[in-house]
Scaffold this motif. Structure first.
Motif, mmCIF file in Angstrom:
data_model
loop_
_atom_site.group_PDB
_atom_site.id
_atom_site.type_symbol
_atom_site.label_atom_id
_atom_site.label_comp_id
_atom_site.label_asym_id
_atom_site.label_seq_id
_atom_site.Cartn_x
_atom_site.Cartn_y
_atom_site.Cartn_z
ATOM 1 N N TRP A 167 -6.606 -12.174 -18.664
ATOM 2 C CA TRP A 167 -7.152 -12.097 -17.318
ATOM 3 C C TRP A 167 -6.388 -11.000 -16.575
ATOM 4 O O TRP A 167 -5.163 -10.954 -16.645
ATOM 5 N N SER A 168 -7.110 -10.130 -15.865
ATOM 6 C CA SER A 168 -6.476 -9.058 -15.099
ATOM 7 C C SER A 168 -6.700 -9.295 -13.609
ATOM 8 O O SER A 168 -7.764 -9.768 -13.203
ATOM 9 N N VAL A 169 -5.712 -8.942 -12.823
ATOM 10 C CA VAL A 169 -5.807 -9.169 -11.385
ATOM 11 C C VAL A 169 -6.923 -8.324 -10.781
ATOM 12 O O VAL A 169 -7.155 -7.184 -11.194
ATOM 13 N N ASP A 170 -7.631 -8.917 -9.852
ATOM 14 C CA ASP A 170 -8.660 -8.232 -9.071
ATOM 15 C C ASP A 170 -7.999 -7.852 -7.750
ATOM 16 O O ASP A 170 -7.916 -8.650 -6.823
ATOM 17 N N ASN A 171 -7.503 -6.610 -7.674
ATOM 18 C CA ASN A 171 -6.719 -6.174 -6.513
ATOM 19 C C ASN A 171 -7.507 -6.254 -5.204
ATOM 20 O O ASN A 171 -6.921 -6.477 -4.146
ATOM 21 N N SER A 172 -8.823 -6.089 -5.258
ATOM 22 C CA SER A 172 -9.608 -6.104 -4.027
ATOM 23 C C SER A 172 -9.760 -7.510 -3.448
ATOM 24 O O SER A 172 -10.193 -7.663 -2.308
ATOM 25 N N HIS A 173 -9.405 -8.531 -4.228
ATOM 26 C CA HIS A 173 -9.474 -9.911 -3.752
ATOM 27 C C HIS A 173 -8.123 -10.616 -3.880
ATOM 28 O O HIS A 173 -8.062 -11.835 -4.042
ATOM 29 N N SER A 174 -7.050 -9.847 -3.821
ATOM 30 C CA SER A 174 -5.706 -10.400 -3.999
ATOM 31 C C SER A 174 -4.747 -9.760 -3.009
ATOM 32 O O SER A 174 -5.004 -8.665 -2.510
ATOM 33 N N GLU A 175 -3.638 -10.447 -2.765
ATOM 34 C CA GLU A 175 -2.577 -9.879 -1.944
ATOM 35 C C GLU A 175 -1.237 -10.433 -2.399
ATOM 36 O O GLU A 175 -1.097 -11.641 -2.613
ATOM 37 N N VAL A 176 -0.279 -9.533 -2.543
ATOM 38 C CA VAL A 176 1.086 -9.905 -2.892
ATOM 39 C C VAL A 176 1.910 -9.723 -1.627
ATOM 40 O O VAL A 176 2.268 -8.603 -1.259
ATOM 41 N N GLY A 177 2.150 -10.832 -0.948
ATOM 42 C CA GLY A 177 2.795 -10.757 0.342
ATOM 43 C C GLY A 177 4.100 -11.512 0.415
ATOM 44 O O GLY A 177 4.505 -12.207 -0.520
ATOM 45 N N PHE A 178 4.746 -11.371 1.558
ATOM 46 C CA PHE A 178 6.002 -12.054 1.822
ATOM 47 C C PHE A 178 6.151 -12.220 3.320
ATOM 48 O O PHE A 178 5.453 -11.566 4.105
ATOM 49 N N LYS A 179 7.040 -13.111 3.700
ATOM 50 C CA LYS A 179 7.387 -13.235 5.108
ATOM 51 C C LYS A 179 8.852 -13.612 5.223
ATOM 52 O O LYS A 179 9.413 -14.262 4.333
ATOM 53 N N VAL A 180 9.459 -13.144 6.312
ATOM 54 C CA VAL A 180 10.886 -13.346 6.519
ATOM 55 C C VAL A 180 11.135 -13.467 8.017
ATOM 56 O O VAL A 180 10.465 -12.809 8.827
ATOM 57 N N ILE A 183 21.178 -13.474 13.655
ATOM 58 C CA ILE A 183 21.015 -12.676 12.442
ATOM 59 C C ILE A 183 19.705 -11.906 12.555
ATOM 60 O O ILE A 183 18.674 -12.480 12.924
ATOM 61 N N VAL A 184 19.727 -10.613 12.244
ATOM 62 C CA VAL A 184 18.532 -9.791 12.403
ATOM 63 C C VAL A 184 17.487 -10.109 11.333
ATOM 64 O O VAL A 184 16.314 -10.276 11.637
ATOM 65 N N VAL A 185 17.911 -10.213 10.068
ATOM 66 C CA VAL A 185 16.990 -10.509 8.972
ATOM 67 C C VAL A 185 17.526 -11.714 8.206
ATOM 68 O O VAL A 185 18.659 -11.702 7.739
ATOM 69 N N ALA A 186 16.700 -12.742 8.066
ATOM 70 C CA ALA A 186 17.110 -13.945 7.341
ATOM 71 C C ALA A 186 17.317 -13.638 5.864
ATOM 72 O O ALA A 186 16.749 -12.682 5.318
ATOM 73 N N ASP A 187 18.123 -14.444 5.209
ATOM 74 C CA ASP A 187 18.353 -14.285 3.771
ATOM 75 C C ASP A 187 17.162 -14.796 2.951
ATOM 76 O O ASP A 187 16.857 -14.267 1.887
ATOM 77 N N THR A 188 16.490 -15.833 3.440
ATOM 78 C CA THR A 188 15.385 -16.440 2.701
ATOM 79 C C THR A 188 14.093 -15.676 2.942
ATOM 80 O O THR A 188 13.699 -15.438 4.088
ATOM 81 N N VAL A 189 13.453 -15.293 1.840
ATOM 82 C CA VAL A 189 12.167 -14.612 1.880
ATOM 83 C C VAL A 189 11.148 -15.533 1.217
ATOM 84 O O VAL A 189 11.373 -16.029 0.109
ATOM 85 N N THR A 190 10.048 -15.769 1.899
ATOM 86 C CA THR A 190 8.974 -16.594 1.346
ATOM 87 C C THR A 190 7.945 -15.683 0.696
ATOM 88 O O THR A 190 7.434 -14.754 1.341
#
Length: 175
Positions: free
Chosen positions: A9-22, A157-164
């Motif tokens: 199975w290959s990722v469908d980039n147009s219907h996917s997102e690799v994100g994060f929040k901090v 703290i400006v940037v938290a250590d934990t990234v979701t």
């Protein structure tokens, strides 16, 4: 003995997102994503219980909707995109709910455990079989040598250590 047929199975980039929040200054959340990435799954079971996941992202494709911040994230304070142009993940086990694997950022590889929801498998109007996943997890950025830190005058703290990590991925079954 018959061996199971493995399906890619290959990722469908147009219907996917690799994100994060901090957390920023511990009062707000900054979100971002990687614009250039590849991902694949190999599995011989329809429920993906034996799935092997692979992922790579171009670290220079980071986007937080702020050029100054993005340039800082690309610098040696964080990803050092010139020396470490990719981050990768290779799974070591998957039980349907938990995805365990080796995440490499910069020159550090650590085992991470991610929560996975398989949203379903469906055939689109063009006859392609697709599978949708929601993948979530938390990492400590300092474990991967993303160690820049600053404190405000008030002591925040400006940037938290934990990234979701917030990954919504749709995969297309390859014929």
């Amino acid at each position: 003995m018959e061996t199971a047929v493995k399906t890619k199975w290959s990722v469908d980039n147009s219907h996917s997102e690799v994100g994060f929040k901090v957390k920023h200054m511990m009062i707000s959340t900054v979100k971002g994503h990687f614009g250039e990435y590849e991902a694949s799954i190999v599995s011989s079971k329809e429920d993906f219980s034996d799935a092997q996941f692979g992922f790579s992202a171009k670290t220079a494709s980071i986007n937080t909707k702020n050029d100054d911040r993005d340039n800082h994230l690309k610098s040696d304070d964080f990803f050092n995109t010139s020396e470490y142009p990719e981050m990768t993940f290779t799974s070591t086990s998957f039980n349907g709910d938990k995805l365990v694997g080796d995440l490499t950022i910069r020159d550090v590889t650590k085992e991470v455990i991610l929560d996975v929801d398989l949203n379903g498998v469906a055939v689109d109007p063009y006859g392609q079989t697709k599978a949708g996943f929601e993948i979530r997890g938390k990492i400590n950025r300092k474990d991967f040598n993303l160690t820049w830190s600053a404190v405000t005058e008030a002591g925040s703290i400006v940037v938290a250590d934990t990234v979701t990590l917030v990954i919504d991925a749709q995969f297309v079954k390859q014929q």
